[in-house]
Design an enzyme around this catalytic site. Structure first.
Site, PDB file in Angstrom:
ATOM      1  N   VAL A 188       0.849  -1.258   0.125  1.00 43.62           N
ATOM      2  CA  VAL A 188       0.082   0.031  -0.028  1.00 43.62           C
ATOM      3  C   VAL A 188       0.747   1.365   0.040  1.00 43.62           C
ATOM      4  O   VAL A 188       0.490   2.060  -0.480  1.00 43.62           O
ATOM      5  CB  VAL A 188      -0.992   0.069   1.089  1.00 43.62           C
ATOM      6  CG1 VAL A 188      -1.654   1.247   1.345  1.00 43.62           C
ATOM      7  CG2 VAL A 188      -1.877  -1.392   1.128  1.00 43.62           C
ATOM      8  N   CYS A 189       2.013   1.181   0.785  1.00 39.81           N
ATOM      9  CA  CYS A 189       2.775   2.362   0.722  1.00 39.81           C
ATOM     10  C   CYS A 189       3.262   3.130  -0.543  1.00 39.81           C
ATOM     11  O   CYS A 189       3.278   4.352  -0.574  1.00 39.81           O
ATOM     12  CB  CYS A 189       4.214   1.897   1.654  1.00 39.81           C
ATOM     13  SG  CYS A 189       3.627   1.480   3.395  1.00 39.81           S
ATOM     14  N   PRO A 190       3.701   2.274  -1.593  1.00 37.92           N
ATOM     15  CA  PRO A 190       4.129   2.960  -2.753  1.00 37.92           C
ATOM     16  C   PRO A 190       2.961   3.610  -3.340  1.00 37.92           C
ATOM     17  O   PRO A 190       3.178   4.851  -3.956  1.00 37.92           O
ATOM     18  CB  PRO A 190       4.744   1.908  -3.596  1.00 37.92           C
ATOM     19  CG  PRO A 190       4.215   0.612  -3.055  1.00 37.92           C
ATOM     20  CD  PRO A 190       4.115   0.722  -1.537  1.00 37.92           C
TER      21      PRO A 190
ATOM     22  N   GLU B 192       0.384   4.915  -1.865  1.00 35.63           N
ATOM     23  CA  GLU B 192       0.307   6.343  -1.192  1.00 35.63           C
ATOM     24  C   GLU B 192       1.275   7.304  -1.360  1.00 35.63           C
ATOM     25  O   GLU B 192       0.819   8.468  -1.717  1.00 35.63           O
ATOM     26  CB  GLU B 192       0.136   6.319   0.382  1.00 35.63           C
ATOM     27  CG  GLU B 192      -0.913   5.508   0.867  1.00 35.63           C
ATOM     28  CD  GLU B 192      -0.900   5.076   2.444  1.00 35.63           C
ATOM     29  OE1 GLU B 192      -1.680   5.647   2.980  1.00 35.63           O
ATOM     30  OE2 GLU B 192       0.283   4.667   2.971  1.00 35.63           O
ATOM     31  N   LEU B 193       2.373   7.085  -1.308  1.00 35.10           N
ATOM     32  CA  LEU B 193       3.485   7.917  -1.795  1.00 35.10           C
ATOM     33  C   LEU B 193       3.545   8.408  -3.101  1.00 35.10           C
ATOM     34  O   LEU B 193       3.739   9.461  -3.412  1.00 35.10           O
ATOM     35  CB  LEU B 193       4.965   7.245  -1.319  1.00 35.10           C
ATOM     36  CG  LEU B 193       5.140   6.829  -0.021  1.00 35.10           C
ATOM     37  CD1 LEU B 193       6.415   6.432   0.315  1.00 35.10           C
ATOM     38  CD2 LEU B 193       4.788   8.145   0.898  1.00 35.10           C
TER      39      LEU B 193
END
Length: 189
Positions: free
Chosen positions: A48-50, A52-53
């Site tokens: 999920v992190c990439p 969001e970023l």
């Protein structure tokens, strides 16, 4: 514990600056003097992190027009941020500063450390030029954030700062009517 209206605590960390393709030191002073957004996320090379970023990067130009500095933070090192930036299609687009927090100091200061995993929770903080937290959002690990809401919140926070005694109602847009709390409004909204 809410950090709203509280000044950010001191820290010193190493970061990767994608604009200059170099490492640099970042302290709490770098978050003062202008508006800042600090976006915590669990881990580099994850799922999920990439997304969001990358979404945050897609809003970066608009945030810059509002005079906002953007920082992302995870408990990874600045070296890992650089490696991720060099190898991920989504992350290679990022131009804002990526702070490494392997000591967990910043993550603890913002009260978003998951003690069980040692990772940061998904937390976003809007900080005013005095280094005071004006807004925050914290999501569970499986729930990605929508960076398109940041500009709206920042515009409202900037307006309220410039116009003491006024407040922005729900769904307020720049140029729209605000409210001036007082006895004359009690029960009339």
């Amino acid at each position: 514990m809410s950090l709203i209206n509280k000044e950010i605590l001191p820290f010193t960390a190493q970061a990767f600056d994608p604009k200059k393709d170099q490492f640099k030191e970042v302290t709490q002073e770098d978050l003062k003097g202008s508006w800042s957004v600090v976006c915590f996320y669990p881990a580099d090379f994850s799922f999920v992190c990439p997304t969001e970023l990358e979404d945050l990067q897609n809003q970066y130009e608009e945030l810059q027009k509002l005079g906002v500095n953007v920082f992302s933070v995870s408990t990874d090192t600045h070296f890992v941020h650089k490696a991720w930036h060099d190898h991920s299609d989504a992350i290679s687009k990022i131009t804002y500063t990526m702070i490494g927090d392997p000591s967990q100091t910043i993550t603890r200061n913002f009260d978003v450390l998951d003690e069980a995993t040692g990772l940061a929770q998904r937390g976003t903080f809007i900080i005013d030029p005095d280094g005071v937290v004006q807004a925050s959002e914290i999501n569970a690990d499986g729930i990605g954030r929508d960076a398109s809401t940041l500009a709206h919140k920042i515009k409202a926070a900037q307006y309220v700062r410039k116009n003491p005694g006024e407040v922005c109602p729900a769904k307020w847009e720049e140029g729209a009517k605000t409210l001036q709390p007082g006895l004359d409004l009690v029960g009339k909204i």
